[in-house]
Write a protein that holds these residues in place. Sequence first.
Motif, PDB file in Angstrom:
ATOM      1  N   SER A  47    -117.305  -2.139  25.147  1.00 34.70           N
ATOM      2  CA  SER A  47    -116.058  -1.411  24.885  1.00 34.70           C
ATOM      3  C   SER A  47    -115.402  -1.879  23.593  1.00 34.70           C
ATOM      4  O   SER A  47    -114.868  -1.070  22.829  1.00 34.70           O
ATOM      5  CB  SER A  47    -115.081  -1.590  26.049  1.00 34.70           C
ATOM      6  N   ILE A  83    -110.370   0.252  27.260  1.00 32.80           N
ATOM      7  CA  ILE A  83    -109.749  -1.037  27.513  1.00 32.80           C
ATOM      8  C   ILE A  83    -110.834  -2.101  27.612  1.00 32.80           C
ATOM      9  O   ILE A  83    -111.990  -1.815  27.917  1.00 32.80           O
ATOM     10  CB  ILE A  83    -108.865  -1.028  28.784  1.00 32.80           C
ATOM     11  N   THR A 141    -114.904  -1.546  32.463  1.00 32.82           N
ATOM     12  CA  THR A 141    -115.035  -0.095  32.249  1.00 32.82           C
ATOM     13  C   THR A 141    -115.513   0.591  33.514  1.00 32.82           C
ATOM     14  O   THR A 141    -116.460   0.149  34.152  1.00 32.82           O
ATOM     15  CB  THR A 141    -116.020   0.178  31.092  1.00 32.82           C
ATOM     16  N   ASP A 151    -118.608   5.202  25.981  1.00 25.37           N
ATOM     17  CA  ASP A 151    -118.513   3.845  26.522  1.00 25.37           C
ATOM     18  C   ASP A 151    -118.774   3.903  28.026  1.00 25.37           C
ATOM     19  O   ASP A 151    -118.125   4.660  28.739  1.00 25.37           O
ATOM     20  CB  ASP A 151    -117.121   3.274  26.253  1.00 25.37           C
TER      21      ASP A 151
END
Length: 307
Positions: free
Chosen positions: A29, A42, A50, A69
């Motif tokens: 990420s 995040i 994630t 992602d």
Amino acid sequence: MTARTNETGDTTHRSGFACFVGRPNAGKSTLTNALVGGKVAITSSRPQTTRHAIRGILSRPDAQLVVVDTPGLHKPRTLLGSRLNDIVRETWAEVDVIGFCVPADAPVGRGDEFIVNELRTVARRTPVLGVVTKTDLAPPAAVAERLTQLSGLMDFAEIVPCSAVDGFQVETVADLLVARLPEGPPLYPDGELTDEPETTLVAELVREAALEGVRDELPHSLAVLVEEMLPHEGRDDMLDVHAIIYVERQSQKGIVIGKGGARLKHVGSAARRQIEALLGTKIYLDLHVSVAKDWQRDPRQLRKLGF
Ligand SMILES: Nc1nc2c(ncn2[C@@H]2O[C@H](COP(=O)(O)OP(=O)(O)OP(=O)(O)O)[C@@H](O)[C@H]2O)c(=O)[nH]1
Ligand SMILES: [Mg+2]
């Protein structure tokens, strides 16, 4: 958008999808955000941060690269865990190129071999690059060792070390991914960093703030749902955001709220700063903590939470 002119005078524009895979905490990420140049996903030092396939979009004159992602592929222990792994595998089938990530500061291990075993089948139709992440955390000799270990795992199309934190070779990673995209016009408007709905991004920022400083099973037990985002009454420069932080057990609720509500207050102000930066407006953040018993194993509750 202008396209780059190559030596023969043709203009080519490439566009397509890439994704990073790797075990939890490998830096996928953080690298996605660094490539896109903004915070779309995040990140945290807790594994399995994630939980959605979030798309980050990098637009350059010669290409548009959409980085998906994905969660870290792992041995699932809950229904949520196997749903997350499904997301990863579905994404592999949809992208033009894959980056397999291993961190420079930890040896290649069983978790990586497990992923590579599955990747070999995908690699027959989709190029896979080997990426050594977090080079700023390891001395050059360790990075070199990791590159060697990585090359022993499978036949990668390319191998590249990088650091999303100090920016080392992030552009090279972008170039290597872009080179594997098909020619085509941009898929998203220039300047758009993600196509994720605002409520999802806001919920993720609250979860990121809540993850800070919690340990053991608690990071896995947290889920956040944004219930409403409305204009603040009597003000056109402010939004009211109502969000619920779910935990799995009553005992966890107390930890998240903290003594006299102190921890929740801290989480709220950290999240508010991030959300205001994202939305470009002042917000009033209303946070509640609620127990959704064993939601990670409950299909009905998982559905409610968007899984
Ligand atoms: N120093 C340094 N830290 C990094 C780098 N990339 C990621 N990190 C840190 O490593 C931790 C994990 O990063 P993430 O990007 O959340 O990892 P991930 O692979 O997305 O993890 P999951 O979503 O759990 O699968 C975070 O604390 C990051 O700040 C890097 O290049 N250098
Ligand atoms: Mg992640």
